[in-house]
Design a protein around this motif. Sequence first.
Motif, PDB file in Angstrom:
ATOM      1  N   ILE A  31      14.119  45.369 -22.861  1.00  0.00           N
ATOM      2  CA  ILE A  31      15.478  45.162 -22.346  1.00  0.00           C
ATOM      3  C   ILE A  31      15.536  45.848 -20.990  1.00  0.00           C
ATOM      4  CG2 ILE A  31      17.943  45.646 -22.690  1.00  0.00           C
ATOM      5  CD1 ILE A  31      17.366  45.432 -25.746  1.00  0.00           C
ATOM      6  N   ALA A  32      15.906  45.083 -19.961  1.00  0.00           N
ATOM      7  CA  ALA A  32      15.905  45.586 -18.582  1.00  0.00           C
ATOM      8  C   ALA A  32      14.588  46.283 -18.250  1.00  0.00           C
ATOM      9  CB  ALA A  32      17.096  46.502 -18.339  1.00  0.00           C
ATOM     10  N   GLU A  33      13.468  45.603 -18.623  1.00  0.00           N
ATOM     11  CA  GLU A  33      12.111  46.093 -18.311  1.00  0.00           C
ATOM     12  C   GLU A  33      11.741  47.405 -19.007  1.00  0.00           C
ATOM     13  OE1 GLU A  33       9.334  44.687 -16.727  1.00  0.00           O
ATOM     14  OE2 GLU A  33      10.665  43.003 -17.133  1.00  0.00           O
ATOM     15  N   ARG A  34      12.504  47.792 -20.008  1.00  0.00           N
ATOM     16  CA  ARG A  34      12.144  49.003 -20.757  1.00  0.00           C
ATOM     17  C   ARG A  34      11.654  48.622 -22.143  1.00  0.00           C
ATOM     18  NH1 ARG A  34      15.389  53.737 -18.780  1.00  0.00           N
ATOM     19  NH2 ARG A  34      16.357  52.993 -16.884  1.00  0.00           N
ATOM     20  N   MET A  35      10.625  49.331 -22.586  1.00  0.00           N
ATOM     21  CA  MET A  35      10.147  49.162 -23.951  1.00  0.00           C
ATOM     22  C   MET A  35      11.307  49.479 -24.898  1.00  0.00           C
ATOM     23  SD  MET A  35       6.844  48.544 -23.777  1.00  0.00           S
ATOM     24  CE  MET A  35       5.524  48.697 -22.576  1.00  0.00           C
ATOM     25  N   ASN A  71       7.404  38.944 -31.627  1.00  0.00           N
ATOM     26  CA  ASN A  71       6.275  38.082 -31.985  1.00  0.00           C
ATOM     27  C   ASN A  71       6.316  36.761 -31.236  1.00  0.00           C
ATOM     28  OD1 ASN A  71       4.583  39.543 -33.741  1.00  0.00           O
ATOM     29  ND2 ASN A  71       6.076  39.323 -35.382  1.00  0.00           N
ATOM     30  N   GLN A  72       7.524  36.202 -31.128  1.00  0.00           N
ATOM     31  CA  GLN A  72       7.672  34.943 -30.418  1.00  0.00           C
ATOM     32  C   GLN A  72       7.304  35.110 -28.936  1.00  0.00           C
ATOM     33  OE1 GLN A  72      11.711  33.227 -30.417  1.00  0.00           O
ATOM     34  NE2 GLN A  72      10.798  31.600 -31.632  1.00  0.00           N
ATOM     35  N   MET A  73       7.804  36.194 -28.360  1.00  0.00           N
ATOM     36  CA  MET A  73       7.508  36.493 -26.959  1.00  0.00           C
ATOM     37  C   MET A  73       6.008  36.696 -26.771  1.00  0.00           C
ATOM     38  SD  MET A  73       6.618  39.228 -24.917  1.00  0.00           S
ATOM     39  CE  MET A  73       6.865  40.546 -26.105  1.00  0.00           C
ATOM     40  N   ALA A  74       5.383  37.461 -27.673  1.00  0.00           N
ATOM     41  CA  ALA A  74       3.955  37.760 -27.547  1.00  0.00           C
ATOM     42  C   ALA A  74       3.113  36.485 -27.648  1.00  0.00           C
ATOM     43  CB  ALA A  74       3.531  38.767 -28.612  1.00  0.00           C
ATOM     44  N   GLN A  75       3.517  35.572 -28.528  1.00  0.00           N
ATOM     45  CA  GLN A  75       2.787  34.307 -28.672  1.00  0.00           C
ATOM     46  C   GLN A  75       2.836  33.523 -27.368  1.00  0.00           C
ATOM     47  OE1 GLN A  75       4.491  32.348 -32.066  1.00  0.00           O
ATOM     48  NE2 GLN A  75       3.219  33.460 -33.500  1.00  0.00           N
ATOM     49  N   LEU A  76       4.011  33.446 -26.773  1.00  0.00           N
ATOM     50  CA  LEU A  76       4.155  32.711 -25.510  1.00  0.00           C
ATOM     51  C   LEU A  76       3.387  33.385 -24.386  1.00  0.00           C
ATOM     52  CD1 LEU A  76       7.946  31.813 -25.592  1.00  0.00           C
ATOM     53  CD2 LEU A  76       6.035  30.209 -25.677  1.00  0.00           C
ATOM     54  N   ARG A  77       3.539  34.698 -24.279  1.00  0.00           N
ATOM     55  CA  ARG A  77       2.884  35.421 -23.188  1.00  0.00           C
ATOM     56  C   ARG A  77       1.377  35.382 -23.333  1.00  0.00           C
ATOM     57  NH1 ARG A  77       6.443  34.320 -19.992  1.00  0.00           N
ATOM     58  NH2 ARG A  77       4.774  34.905 -18.579  1.00  0.00           N
ATOM     59  N   ALA A  78       0.880  35.434 -24.554  1.00  0.00           N
ATOM     60  CA  ALA A  78      -0.576  35.405 -24.795  1.00  0.00           C
ATOM     61  C   ALA A  78      -1.177  34.135 -24.218  1.00  0.00           C
ATOM     62  CB  ALA A  78      -0.875  35.512 -26.286  1.00  0.00           C
ATOM     63  N   GLU A  86      -3.805  42.121 -19.787  1.00  0.00           N
ATOM     64  CA  GLU A  86      -2.583  42.225 -18.978  1.00  0.00           C
ATOM     65  C   GLU A  86      -1.347  42.116 -19.872  1.00  0.00           C
ATOM     66  OE1 GLU A  86      -0.917  39.425 -15.515  1.00  0.00           O
ATOM     67  OE2 GLU A  86      -3.070  39.832 -15.367  1.00  0.00           O
ATOM     68  N   THR A  87      -1.365  41.143 -20.772  1.00  0.00           N
ATOM     69  CA  THR A  87      -0.238  40.935 -21.675  1.00  0.00           C
ATOM     70  C   THR A  87      -0.030  42.167 -22.560  1.00  0.00           C
ATOM     71  OG1 THR A  87      -0.898  38.628 -21.728  1.00  0.00           O
ATOM     72  CG2 THR A  87       0.778  39.291 -23.304  1.00  0.00           C
ATOM     73  N   ALA A  88      -1.126  42.681 -23.076  1.00  0.00           N
ATOM     74  CA  ALA A  88      -1.042  43.852 -23.968  1.00  0.00           C
ATOM     75  C   ALA A  88      -0.443  45.049 -23.236  1.00  0.00           C
ATOM     76  CB  ALA A  88      -2.431  44.202 -24.508  1.00  0.00           C
ATOM     77  N   GLU A  89      -0.907  45.281 -22.014  1.00  0.00           N
ATOM     78  CA  GLU A  89      -0.405  46.418 -21.235  1.00  0.00           C
ATOM     79  C   GLU A  89       1.082  46.257 -20.935  1.00  0.00           C
ATOM     80  OE1 GLU A  89      -2.955  46.695 -17.835  1.00  0.00           O
ATOM     81  OE2 GLU A  89      -4.563  47.619 -19.013  1.00  0.00           O
ATOM     82  N   GLN A  90       1.438  45.043 -20.557  1.00  0.00           N
ATOM     83  CA  GLN A  90       2.815  44.789 -20.164  1.00  0.00           C
ATOM     84  C   GLN A  90       3.790  44.936 -21.333  1.00  0.00           C
ATOM     85  OE1 GLN A  90       2.924  41.243 -17.892  1.00  0.00           O
ATOM     86  NE2 GLN A  90       5.061  41.497 -17.320  1.00  0.00           N
ATOM     87  N   THR A  93       1.254  47.004 -26.301  1.00  0.00           N
ATOM     88  CA  THR A  93       0.558  46.833 -27.566  1.00  0.00           C
ATOM     89  C   THR A  93      -0.942  46.742 -27.306  1.00  0.00           C
ATOM     90  OG1 THR A  93       0.553  45.555 -29.619  1.00  0.00           O
ATOM     91  CG2 THR A  93       0.733  44.299 -27.573  1.00  0.00           C
ATOM     92  N   SER A  94      -1.722  46.535 -28.377  1.00  0.00           N
ATOM     93  CA  SER A  94      -3.173  46.476 -28.215  1.00  0.00           C
ATOM     94  C   SER A  94      -3.624  45.047 -27.900  1.00  0.00           C
ATOM     95  CB  SER A  94      -3.857  46.956 -29.494  1.00  0.00           C
ATOM     96  OG  SER A  94      -3.586  46.039 -30.538  1.00  0.00           O
ATOM     97  N   VAL A  95      -4.792  44.937 -27.301  1.00  0.00           N
ATOM     98  CA  VAL A  95      -5.362  43.629 -26.972  1.00  0.00           C
ATOM     99  C   VAL A  95      -5.573  42.816 -28.253  1.00  0.00           C
ATOM    100  CG1 VAL A  95      -7.380  42.452 -26.002  1.00  0.00           C
ATOM    101  CG2 VAL A  95      -6.425  44.428 -24.821  1.00  0.00           C
ATOM    102  N   SER A  96      -6.008  43.468 -29.315  1.00  0.00           N
ATOM    103  CA  SER A  96      -6.274  42.731 -30.563  1.00  0.00           C
ATOM    104  C   SER A  96      -4.985  42.149 -31.161  1.00  0.00           C
ATOM    105  CB  SER A  96      -6.999  43.608 -31.581  1.00  0.00           C
ATOM    106  OG  SER A  96      -6.229  44.743 -31.874  1.00  0.00           O
ATOM    107  N   THR A  97      -3.870  42.856 -30.996  1.00  0.00           N
ATOM    108  CA  THR A  97      -2.584  42.320 -31.474  1.00  0.00           C
ATOM    109  C   THR A  97      -2.230  41.046 -30.705  1.00  0.00           C
ATOM    110  OG1 THR A  97      -1.785  44.474 -32.152  1.00  0.00           O
ATOM    111  CG2 THR A  97      -0.098  42.826 -31.727  1.00  0.00           C
TER     112      THR A  97
END
Length: 159
Positions: A31-35, A71-78, A86-90, A93-97
């Motif tokens: 939210i507003a670029e914050r975890m 989860n939905q966001m991560a699926q799209l970003r992946a 890059e996605t994991a860092e942003q 979370t971990s690369v494996s996730t």
Amino acid sequence: MPITLHDCPYCGGQTKKVHDYRITKLKHVKIAERMTILFYRKRRYVCGCGKRFAEKNPIVDRFQRYSKDWNQMAQLRAVKEKTFKETAEQYGTSVSTIIRRFDRIIPQALHKKQSIPPVIAIDEFKGNARDEKFQFIIADGETKDPIDILPKMIFNSWR
Ligand SMILES: [Zn+2]
């Protein structure tokens, strides 16, 4: 969540008797670029048969530590970001996730496509943690939806 009548998954009866509440900590979309962490007060119902079960909710699936939105966001970003790393860092979370979320969406996306779109985009995965198993993604150039994933060897044989 309001208290509503729930079907017991064990005996098929109905109940709205509350057993207890448990705070579940969930990783959520930024939210507003914050975890962001959600603290969801998950209700459990108790049935006349003696069994307890969690309420239906739009926030999180069973056994998940990430919200449905995440989860939905991560699926799209992946799929859309250049690398899993890059996605994991942003998204903290971990690369494996991220790779697991990627695997979850790809078979679905492949089965949906029936015709070839007018614009096709081909992209290379860099920094793939998975020993070149997937190397190229072919996507609809307009919607960015994935159409196919090809190993490098197959792709090279076209040229
Ligand atoms: Zn029951």
